[in-house]
Design a protein around this motif. Structure first.
Motif, PDB file in Angstrom:
ATOM      1  N   CYS A 110       9.148 -37.338  12.341  1.00 17.06           N
ATOM      2  CA  CYS A 110      10.063 -36.648  13.242  1.00 17.06           C
ATOM      3  C   CYS A 110      11.526 -36.967  12.931  1.00 17.06           C
ATOM      4  O   CYS A 110      12.416 -36.168  13.227  1.00 17.06           O
ATOM      5  CB  CYS A 110       9.745 -36.991  14.690  1.00 17.06           C
ATOM      6  SG  CYS A 110       8.214 -36.260  15.307  1.00 17.06           S
ATOM      7  N   SER A 111      11.787 -38.141  12.337  1.00 16.50           N
ATOM      8  CA  SER A 111      13.151 -38.459  11.930  1.00 16.50           C
ATOM      9  C   SER A 111      13.568 -37.648  10.703  1.00 16.50           C
ATOM     10  O   SER A 111      14.743 -37.348  10.524  1.00 16.50           O
ATOM     11  CB  SER A 111      13.270 -39.960  11.616  1.00 16.50           C
ATOM     12  OG  SER A 111      13.119 -40.731  12.781  1.00 16.50           O
ATOM     13  N   TYR A 112      12.606 -37.301   9.870  1.00 13.41           N
ATOM     14  CA  TYR A 112      12.896 -36.516   8.673  1.00 13.41           C
ATOM     15  C   TYR A 112      12.949 -35.016   8.961  1.00 13.41           C
ATOM     16  O   TYR A 112      13.689 -34.269   8.307  1.00 13.41           O
ATOM     17  CB  TYR A 112      11.819 -36.764   7.615  1.00 13.41           C
ATOM     18  CG  TYR A 112      12.133 -37.874   6.643  1.00 13.41           C
ATOM     19  CD1 TYR A 112      13.022 -37.684   5.584  1.00 13.41           C
ATOM     20  CD2 TYR A 112      11.537 -39.118   6.758  1.00 13.41           C
ATOM     21  CE1 TYR A 112      13.303 -38.705   4.696  1.00 13.41           C
ATOM     22  CE2 TYR A 112      11.810 -40.147   5.871  1.00 13.41           C
ATOM     23  CZ  TYR A 112      12.699 -39.924   4.831  1.00 13.41           C
ATOM     24  OH  TYR A 112      12.977 -40.938   3.942  1.00 13.41           O
ATOM     25  N   ARG A 118       8.860 -28.844  13.043  1.00 11.15           N
ATOM     26  CA  ARG A 118       7.820 -29.846  13.280  1.00 11.15           C
ATOM     27  C   ARG A 118       6.429 -29.245  13.409  1.00 11.15           C
ATOM     28  O   ARG A 118       5.433 -29.937  13.187  1.00 11.15           O
ATOM     29  CB  ARG A 118       8.164 -30.659  14.532  1.00 11.15           C
ATOM     30  CG  ARG A 118       9.280 -31.651  14.292  1.00 11.15           C
ATOM     31  CD  ARG A 118       9.683 -32.392  15.540  1.00 11.15           C
ATOM     32  NE  ARG A 118      10.891 -33.181  15.287  1.00 11.15           N
ATOM     33  CZ  ARG A 118      11.708 -33.608  16.223  1.00 11.15           C
ATOM     34  NH1 ARG A 118      11.449 -33.322  17.493  1.00 11.15           N
ATOM     35  NH2 ARG A 118      12.775 -34.313  15.917  1.00 11.15           N
ATOM     36  N   GLY A 119       6.332 -27.993  13.772  1.00 15.92           N
ATOM     37  CA  GLY A 119       5.016 -27.363  13.865  1.00 15.92           C
ATOM     38  C   GLY A 119       4.289 -27.408  12.538  1.00 15.92           C
ATOM     39  O   GLY A 119       3.122 -27.823  12.464  1.00 15.92           O
ATOM     40  N   GLY A 268       0.909 -23.995  13.146  1.00 18.17           N
ATOM     41  CA  GLY A 268       2.179 -24.657  12.850  1.00 18.17           C
ATOM     42  C   GLY A 268       3.298 -23.667  12.594  1.00 18.17           C
ATOM     43  O   GLY A 268       4.424 -23.823  13.089  1.00 18.17           O
ATOM     44  N   ILE A 269       2.988 -22.637  11.823  1.00 20.11           N
ATOM     45  CA  ILE A 269       3.994 -21.596  11.554  1.00 20.11           C
ATOM     46  C   ILE A 269       4.380 -20.871  12.838  1.00 20.11           C
ATOM     47  O   ILE A 269       5.562 -20.648  13.124  1.00 20.11           O
ATOM     48  CB  ILE A 269       3.440 -20.591  10.516  1.00 20.11           C
ATOM     49  CG1 ILE A 269       3.202 -21.294   9.167  1.00 20.11           C
ATOM     50  CG2 ILE A 269       4.396 -19.413  10.345  1.00 20.11           C
ATOM     51  CD1 ILE A 269       2.532 -20.411   8.138  1.00 20.11           C
ATOM     52  N   ALA A 326       0.490 -27.900  18.942  1.00 24.01           N
ATOM     53  CA  ALA A 326       1.483 -27.528  19.948  1.00 24.01           C
ATOM     54  C   ALA A 326       1.710 -28.664  20.935  1.00 24.01           C
ATOM     55  O   ALA A 326       2.842 -28.933  21.348  1.00 24.01           O
ATOM     56  CB  ALA A 326       1.027 -26.272  20.693  1.00 24.01           C
ATOM     57  N   ASN A 327       0.642 -29.360  21.324  1.00 17.52           N
ATOM     58  CA  ASN A 327       0.789 -30.468  22.256  1.00 17.52           C
ATOM     59  C   ASN A 327       1.564 -31.624  21.629  1.00 17.52           C
ATOM     60  O   ASN A 327       2.398 -32.248  22.287  1.00 17.52           O
ATOM     61  CB  ASN A 327      -0.589 -30.941  22.711  1.00 17.52           C
ATOM     62  CG  ASN A 327      -0.523 -32.082  23.711  1.00 17.52           C
ATOM     63  OD1 ASN A 327      -0.875 -33.210  23.402  1.00 17.52           O
ATOM     64  ND2 ASN A 327      -0.049 -31.800  24.917  1.00 17.52           N
ATOM     65  N   ALA A 328       1.285 -31.919  20.340  1.00 14.62           N
ATOM     66  CA  ALA A 328       2.009 -32.994  19.660  1.00 14.62           C
ATOM     67  C   ALA A 328       3.496 -32.676  19.556  1.00 14.62           C
ATOM     68  O   ALA A 328       4.354 -33.529  19.805  1.00 14.62           O
ATOM     69  CB  ALA A 328       1.413 -33.221  18.273  1.00 14.62           C
ATOM     70  N   VAL A 329       3.811 -31.427  19.191  1.00 17.27           N
ATOM     71  CA  VAL A 329       5.220 -31.023  19.090  1.00 17.27           C
ATOM     72  C   VAL A 329       5.880 -31.083  20.463  1.00 17.27           C
ATOM     73  O   VAL A 329       7.031 -31.530  20.601  1.00 17.27           O
ATOM     74  CB  VAL A 329       5.327 -29.609  18.495  1.00 17.27           C
ATOM     75  CG1 VAL A 329       6.777 -29.128  18.508  1.00 17.27           C
ATOM     76  CG2 VAL A 329       4.795 -29.594  17.059  1.00 17.27           C
ATOM     77  N   THR A 330       5.165 -30.647  21.503  1.00 16.16           N
ATOM     78  CA  THR A 330       5.699 -30.696  22.873  1.00 16.16           C
ATOM     79  C   THR A 330       6.067 -32.123  23.262  1.00 16.16           C
ATOM     80  O   THR A 330       7.160 -32.382  23.794  1.00 16.16           O
ATOM     81  CB  THR A 330       4.670 -30.139  23.862  1.00 16.16           C
ATOM     82  OG1 THR A 330       4.395 -28.779  23.546  1.00 16.16           O
ATOM     83  CG2 THR A 330       5.190 -30.226  25.286  1.00 16.16           C
TER      84      THR A 330
END
Length: 408
Positions: A110-112, A118-119, A268-269, A326-330
């Motif tokens: 997430c830092s990169y 991120r998806g 992800g897209i 989607a949950n991880a990105v959220t």
């Protein structure tokens, strides 16, 4: 990170593939082998929280290297063990090492990667988990047959060992290839100030509790349904449709690999595109759509065809993987670099602990109340109920998120 995820899942499931050969060499009962899995799970859960806390305060790249060394060493110990105690120590080391990967790796990623991308990043790492699980069973079984044929008899250090040990040491040693790749990364600077001394990051998470608990429960709901559906799918095919065990296993393995991978990547897209248009509120909307598909999938079980059950499972795998991403990105759009590792570890513990504990057992309990011969109906009712709960949590989270957002 995807390669690390592949190898970690190979190391996680390989002992299951090598079980029969290992038991002929070392006298281990079924109960003792199950305790090895329990030791792995407990170690993984406990160490994940510690790893998450450390990921928010230390060099994440170096933490990942330590984790890879630990799980590789654990595979070596397991492959060279001559007693149950050696196997036990090996599984504990693998559990402790793998527990570092998700919190430290996710925080580093997430830092990169910016919020708008991120998806796809999470989709690639989820593909690693799917591929690793598939390779553990198919690749591990193939290498075991090759080893039984004496094809590794000329290799140094392992030539005189039993075939199962050769496979464990070869695949275990593959983890060492990750270390030069990980060392090539630079630890990126953290844009946010560190947590106050003594807060441990829990203070920051507590301040986000109105959003965080919904995101965590939503991930747990998806995990409960996923473990329940996947754990009982083989039994469904053999009991309800008369499919042979081998045929059911092969069909489900291919379905998981193909449908799960496609679902994660396409998801992800889509998630990245929705985020650009809708901001933070777009991800819960995506999860609502996935929950609808997840709820519709098990309804096809009521049809009297094995192919319809497989098609429903394929739809489930695709929708569930999109929901996972989607949950991880959220979650990672809610927290920042000060607490990302700790938040990830909480999500992992809740998902695996509650999901694996409640999912399969819940369907079994429901089936018992329905008479014991209604597995299809039990799966449909249980999964549909969890899908409705997931959608409700997603709508609740959406209502609490701002309509506009500026994320790094």
């Amino acid at each position: 990170m995807a390669a690390a995820t592949v190898l970690s899942f190979v190391h996680r499931f390989l002992p299951v593939v090598l079980l029969d050969d290992m038991r002929r060499d070392i006298q281990v009962s079924d109960l003792e082998f199950s305790s090895l899995q329990t030791a792995f799970a407990i170690t993984y859960a406990v160490t994940t929280i510690t790893s998450g806390w450390m990921a928010d305060r230390s060099n994440r790249r170096n933490l990942l290297v330590v984790g890879v060394v630990a799980w590789t060493l654990g595979s070596f110990v397991y492959g060279l063990a001559t007693s149950f105690s050696g196997l036990f120590v090996g599984r504990i080391l693998v559990g402790a090492g793998e527990a570092v990967l998700v919190p430290a790796g996710t925080s580093l990623m997430c830092s990169y990667v910016s919020a708008e991308r991120r998806g796809k990043a999470f989709a690639i790492t989820y593909f690693g988990a799917t591929l690793g699980t598939s390779l553990a069973f198919s690749g591990g079984g193939f290498l075991l047959e090759v080893a039984r044929g004496g094809n590794f008899s000329d290799l140094p250090l392992i030539s005189g060992l039993e075939p199962w040990r050769q496979v464990m040491l070869l695949l275990g040693g593959a983890g060492l290839l990750l270390i030069p790749a990980l060392l090539a990364f630079r630890e990126p600077p953290r844009p946010h100030k560190s947590s106050p001394v003594g807060s441990g990051g829990f203070l920051e998470l507590w301040q986000l509790r109105s959003l965080l608990w919904i995101a965590l429960l939503m991930g747990a709901s998806i995990a409960i349904a996923d473990f329940a559906y996947t754990s009982w799918q083989t039994a469904l095919l053999t009991r309800e449709y008369g499919v042979g065990v081998a045929a059911a296993g092969n069909s489900l393995g291919i379905t998981i690999l193909v449908a799960g991978s496609i679902g994660a990547w396409v998801g992800g897209i889509a998630i990245d595109r929705v985020f650009k248009k809708r901001g933070k509120r777009g991800n819960p909307e995506t999860i609502v759509a996935c929950a609808i598909l997840m709820g519709l999938a098990p309804l096809a079980i009521q049809l009297p065809f094995a192919w319809s059950a497989l098609a429903a499972f394929a739809l489930w795998q695709a929708a569930a993987n999109v929901a996972y991403v989607a949950n991880a990105v959220t979650l990672h759009n809610i927290v920042d670099d000060r607490t990302r590792g700790l938040a990830t570890s909480l999500q992992v513990c809740l998902g695996i602990g509650v999901g694996l504990g409640a999912g399969p057992a819940g369907i079994a309990l429901l089936n018992t109340h329905l008479g014991g011969n209604a597995l299809g109906a039990s799966l449909s009712l249980g999964i549909c109920g969890l899908a409705v709960g997931t959608a409700g949590l997603a709508l609740m989270l959406r209502s609490k998120l701002p309509k506009k957002t500026n994320l790094p």
